[in-house]
Each structure stands twice: as structure tokens, then as C-alpha cells.
Design a protein around this motif. Structure first.
Motif, PDB file in Angstrom:
ATOM      1  N   SER A  42       1.019  -0.954  -0.402  1.00 42.81           N
ATOM      2  CA  SER A  42      -0.220  -0.129  -0.122  1.00 42.81           C
ATOM      3  C   SER A  42       0.869   0.845   0.272  1.00 42.81           C
ATOM      4  O   SER A  42       0.581   2.330  -0.987  1.00 42.81           O
ATOM      5  CB  SER A  42      -1.038  -0.144   0.990  1.00 42.81           C
ATOM      6  OG  SER A  42      -0.060  -0.171   2.182  1.00 42.81           O
ATOM      7  N   THR A  43       2.232   1.528   0.666  1.00 40.48           N
ATOM      8  CA  THR A  43       2.329   2.400   0.834  1.00 40.48           C
ATOM      9  C   THR A  43       3.078   2.982  -0.698  1.00 40.48           C
ATOM     10  O   THR A  43       3.560   3.755  -0.726  1.00 40.48           O
ATOM     11  CB  THR A  43       3.415   2.824   2.655  1.00 40.48           C
ATOM     12  OG1 THR A  43       4.279   3.595   2.467  1.00 40.48           O
ATOM     13  CG2 THR A  43       4.994   2.118   2.645  1.00 40.48           C
ATOM     14  N   LEU A  44       4.108   1.733  -1.288  1.00 42.06           N
ATOM     15  CA  LEU A  44       5.131   2.015  -1.954  1.00 42.06           C
ATOM     16  C   LEU A  44       4.076   2.296  -3.502  1.00 42.06           C
ATOM     17  O   LEU A  44       4.103   2.801  -4.457  1.00 42.06           O
ATOM     18  CB  LEU A  44       5.929   0.021  -1.806  1.00 42.06           C
ATOM     19  CG  LEU A  44       7.076   0.699  -1.702  1.00 42.06           C
ATOM     20  CD1 LEU A  44       7.538  -0.559  -1.690  1.00 42.06           C
ATOM     21  CD2 LEU A  44       8.051   1.363  -0.645  1.00 42.06           C
ATOM     22  N   GLY A  45       2.711   1.300  -3.430  1.00 42.74           N
ATOM     23  CA  GLY A  45       1.755   1.377  -4.144  1.00 42.74           C
ATOM     24  C   GLY A  45       1.788   3.333  -4.290  1.00 42.74           C
ATOM     25  O   GLY A  45       1.665   4.085  -5.426  1.00 42.74           O
ATOM     26  N   LEU A  46       1.746   4.164  -2.995  1.00 44.79           N
ATOM     27  CA  LEU A  46       0.660   5.013  -3.419  1.00 44.79           C
ATOM     28  C   LEU A  46       1.986   5.967  -3.070  1.00 44.79           C
ATOM     29  O   LEU A  46       1.773   6.668  -4.310  1.00 44.79           O
ATOM     30  CB  LEU A  46       0.566   5.695  -1.695  1.00 44.79           C
ATOM     31  CG  LEU A  46      -1.575   4.779  -1.602  1.00 44.79           C
ATOM     32  CD1 LEU A  46      -1.277   5.414   0.631  1.00 44.79           C
ATOM     33  CD2 LEU A  46      -1.969   5.824  -2.219  1.00 44.79           C
ATOM     34  N   ALA A  47       3.252   6.246  -2.789  1.00 42.48           N
ATOM     35  CA  ALA A  47       4.370   6.570  -3.268  1.00 42.48           C
ATOM     36  C   ALA A  47       4.900   6.944  -4.979  1.00 42.48           C
ATOM     37  O   ALA A  47       4.798   7.728  -5.283  1.00 42.48           O
ATOM     38  CB  ALA A  47       5.513   6.290  -2.582  1.00 42.48           C
ATOM     39  N   THR A  48       4.253   5.821  -5.703  1.00 41.63           N
ATOM     40  CA  THR A  48       4.234   5.516  -7.094  1.00 41.63           C
ATOM     41  C   THR A  48       3.932   5.888  -7.178  1.00 41.63           C
ATOM     42  O   THR A  48       3.492   6.631  -8.045  1.00 41.63           O
ATOM     43  CB  THR A  48       4.358   3.740  -7.685  1.00 41.63           C
ATOM     44  OG1 THR A  48       5.360   2.447  -7.256  1.00 41.63           O
ATOM     45  CG2 THR A  48       4.522   3.675  -8.752  1.00 41.63           C
ATOM     46  N   LEU A  49       2.072   5.980  -7.051  1.00 40.27           N
ATOM     47  CA  LEU A  49       1.572   6.975  -8.049  1.00 40.27           C
ATOM     48  C   LEU A  49       1.207   8.162  -7.531  1.00 40.27           C
ATOM     49  O   LEU A  49       1.278   9.750  -8.274  1.00 40.27           O
ATOM     50  CB  LEU A  49      -0.026   6.309  -7.105  1.00 40.27           C
ATOM     51  CG  LEU A  49      -0.625   5.095  -7.598  1.00 40.27           C
ATOM     52  CD1 LEU A  49      -2.362   4.755  -7.034  1.00 40.27           C
ATOM     53  CD2 LEU A  49      -0.871   5.022  -9.033  1.00 40.27           C
ATOM     54  N   LEU A  50       1.732   8.264  -6.552  1.00 39.94           N
ATOM     55  CA  LEU A  50       1.982   9.913  -4.969  1.00 39.94           C
ATOM     56  C   LEU A  50       3.100  10.847  -7.115  1.00 39.94           C
ATOM     57  O   LEU A  50       3.499  11.780  -7.539  1.00 39.94           O
ATOM     58  CB  LEU A  50       2.283  10.420  -4.362  1.00 39.94           C
ATOM     59  CG  LEU A  50       1.041  10.624  -3.709  1.00 39.94           C
ATOM     60  CD1 LEU A  50       1.406   9.959  -2.380  1.00 39.94           C
ATOM     61  CD2 LEU A  50       0.175  11.214  -4.275  1.00 39.94           C
ATOM     62  N   MET A  51       4.379   9.459  -7.351  1.00 38.96           N
ATOM     63  CA  MET A  51       5.532  10.472  -8.366  1.00 38.96           C
ATOM     64  C   MET A  51       5.170  10.599  -9.308  1.00 38.96           C
ATOM     65  O   MET A  51       5.576  12.037 -10.380  1.00 38.96           O
ATOM     66  CB  MET A  51       6.232   9.145  -8.167  1.00 38.96           C
ATOM     67  CG  MET A  51       7.307  10.071  -8.946  1.00 38.96           C
ATOM     68  SD  MET A  51       8.728  11.386  -8.502  1.00 38.96           S
ATOM     69  CE  MET A  51       9.213  10.150  -6.907  1.00 38.96           C
ATOM     70  N   GLY A  52       4.356   9.900  -9.563  1.00 41.24           N
ATOM     71  CA  GLY A  52       3.118  10.323 -11.276  1.00 41.24           C
ATOM     72  C   GLY A  52       2.624  11.877 -11.176  1.00 41.24           C
ATOM     73  O   GLY A  52       2.953  12.627 -12.169  1.00 41.24           O
ATOM     74  N   SER A  53       1.617  12.211  -9.516  1.00 42.32           N
ATOM     75  CA  SER A  53       0.997  13.189  -9.575  1.00 42.32           C
ATOM     76  C   SER A  53       2.434  14.449  -9.829  1.00 42.32           C
ATOM     77  O   SER A  53       1.984  15.660 -10.193  1.00 42.32           O
ATOM     78  CB  SER A  53       0.879  13.433  -8.504  1.00 42.32           C
ATOM     79  OG  SER A  53      -0.467  12.969  -8.262  1.00 42.32           O
ATOM     80  N   ILE A  54       3.173  14.527  -9.245  1.00 41.38           N
ATOM     81  CA  ILE A  54       4.634  15.377  -9.402  1.00 41.38           C
ATOM     82  C   ILE A  54       5.153  15.338 -11.102  1.00 41.38           C
ATOM     83  O   ILE A  54       5.177  16.378 -11.625  1.00 41.38           O
ATOM     84  CB  ILE A  54       5.970  14.948  -8.629  1.00 41.38           C
ATOM     85  CG1 ILE A  54       5.171  14.522  -7.049  1.00 41.38           C
ATOM     86  CG2 ILE A  54       7.042  15.382  -8.820  1.00 41.38           C
ATOM     87  CD1 ILE A  54       6.516  14.774  -6.085  1.00 41.38           C
ATOM     88  N   ILE A  55       5.399  14.774 -11.230  1.00 40.87           N
ATOM     89  CA  ILE A  55       5.773  14.023 -13.224  1.00 40.87           C
ATOM     90  C   ILE A  55       4.483  14.844 -13.668  1.00 40.87           C
ATOM     91  O   ILE A  55       5.229  15.960 -14.470  1.00 40.87           O
ATOM     92  CB  ILE A  55       5.875  12.624 -13.646  1.00 40.87           C
ATOM     93  CG1 ILE A  55       6.974  12.144 -12.367  1.00 40.87           C
ATOM     94  CG2 ILE A  55       5.828  12.789 -14.704  1.00 40.87           C
ATOM     95  CD1 ILE A  55       7.278  10.637 -13.106  1.00 40.87           C
ATOM     96  N   MET A  56       3.233  14.531 -14.102  1.00 41.50           N
ATOM     97  CA  MET A  56       2.656  15.341 -14.726  1.00 41.50           C
ATOM     98  C   MET A  56       2.044  16.912 -13.936  1.00 41.50           C
ATOM     99  O   MET A  56       2.862  17.535 -14.785  1.00 41.50           O
ATOM    100  CB  MET A  56       1.035  15.212 -14.135  1.00 41.50           C
ATOM    101  CG  MET A  56       1.000  13.456 -14.358  1.00 41.50           C
ATOM    102  SD  MET A  56       1.617  12.875 -15.962  1.00 41.50           S
ATOM    103  CE  MET A  56       0.537  14.281 -17.329  1.00 41.50           C
ATOM    104  N   HIS A  57       2.278  17.509 -12.944  1.00 43.18           N
ATOM    105  CA  HIS A  57       2.338  18.913 -12.660  1.00 43.18           C
ATOM    106  C   HIS A  57       4.146  19.917 -13.454  1.00 43.18           C
ATOM    107  O   HIS A  57       3.805  20.438 -13.876  1.00 43.18           O
ATOM    108  CB  HIS A  57       3.110  19.543 -11.440  1.00 43.18           C
ATOM    109  CG  HIS A  57       1.526  19.125 -10.313  1.00 43.18           C
ATOM    110  ND1 HIS A  57       0.427  19.618 -10.505  1.00 43.18           N
ATOM    111  CD2 HIS A  57       0.927  18.035  -9.302  1.00 43.18           C
ATOM    112  CE1 HIS A  57      -0.476  20.137  -9.288  1.00 43.18           C
ATOM    113  NE2 HIS A  57       0.153  18.280  -8.527  1.00 43.18           N
ATOM    114  N   LEU A  58       4.964  19.120 -13.373  1.00 43.46           N
ATOM    115  CA  LEU A  58       6.329  19.409 -13.477  1.00 43.46           C
ATOM    116  C   LEU A  58       5.775  19.657 -15.641  1.00 43.46           C
ATOM    117  O   LEU A  58       6.365  19.830 -16.361  1.00 43.46           O
ATOM    118  CB  LEU A  58       7.095  18.560 -13.217  1.00 43.46           C
ATOM    119  CG  LEU A  58       7.432  18.501 -12.163  1.00 43.46           C
ATOM    120  CD1 LEU A  58       9.086  17.219 -11.989  1.00 43.46           C
ATOM    121  CD2 LEU A  58       8.581  19.944 -11.467  1.00 43.46           C
TER     122      LEU A  58
END
Length: 125
Positions: free
Chosen positions: A82-98
Motif C-alpha cells: 500500500s505505501t509503495l503503491g501510493l508513493a509510486t502514484l504520487l510520483m506520477g502526480s509530481i511528474i504531471m505537475h512538472l
């Protein structure tokens, strides 16, 4: 229980409830964190060039992983997935913002929750 166990529980509750809040309670609320000029989550995904269907898929994954993270308070074996899955999806969020040249502050919540998720993962090992 030791202090570290309480810290883990607190972090899991903060992350889990926050993700559920964003996706289930406030998906139509305008916030300063939304990408571009979006006022809802669906609009935010459009800013990123992503479909409404993809928004729902990501939402389903984030909500599911947040629930698993909360369940991991009782069932520790759920913690890493759960925690690594969320971290991965959140990294996607940062990439999209950039990718859409958002101001850096819009990535702050995702960055903060990545740090929290990685802290949970580290303390669990």
C-alpha cells in the motif's frame, strides 16, 4: 507497543485519511494544489492531457491503496504494497505537475506524502 509503532499508526492515518479526503470528499472542490487552472480532479486530469476514465482508474487505485494502508494498522503484511503503491502514484502526480509547468508549490502535497510513505516503508522493514 513501542513509540515507533505509534509513529507508524499516526503516519498511516494521516496519509490514508488525506488520500480518501482528496478523492472521496473533495474531488469537486477547487484548491490551490490543482494542476493548471483546474477546479476539480477531472479537470485536473484534462489539464494533464489524460482522460476522465484514466482519472477514475487512478482514483480507484489511490482509494484502494489508502484503504489498504489503513487496514495495515491491523494487518501489517499490507503495509509495503500500500505505501509503495501510493508513493509510486504520487510520483506520477509530481511528474504531471512538472510536465504542465505548474509552479513547484502545487507538487508539495504529493512530495510530502511520498516522504511519509517512504518513511512508513523504511520503518516497517
Amino acid at each position: 507497543m513501542e513509540l515507533i509503532d505509534y509513529v507508524l499508526i499516526i503516519l498511516k492515518v494521516i496519509v490514508g485519511i488525506s488520500i480518501l479526503n482528496v478523492w472521496l470528499i473533495q474531488p469537486k472542490k477547487n484548491t490551490i494544489w490543482r494542476g493548471g487552472d483546474a477546479t476539480t480532479i477531472v479537470e485536473e486530469f484534462k489539464v494533464y492531457g489524460l482522460s476522465k476514465t484514466f482519472c477514475y482508474v487512478i482514483g480507484f487505485l489511490k482509494v484502494s491503496l489508502a484503504i489498504l494502508l489503513l487496514a495495515s494498522i491491523k494487518f501489517e503484511t499490507l503495509t509495503l504494497i500500500s505505501t509503495l503503491g501510493l508513493a509510486t502514484l504520487l510520483m506520477g502526480s509530481i511528474i504531471m505537475h512538472l510536465l504542465v509547468n505548474d509552479k513547484l508549490y502545487k507538487s508539495f502535497p504529493a512530495f510530502l506524502f511520498i516522504v511519509m510513505n517512504l518513511t512508513i516503508a523504511y520503518l516497517t522493514l
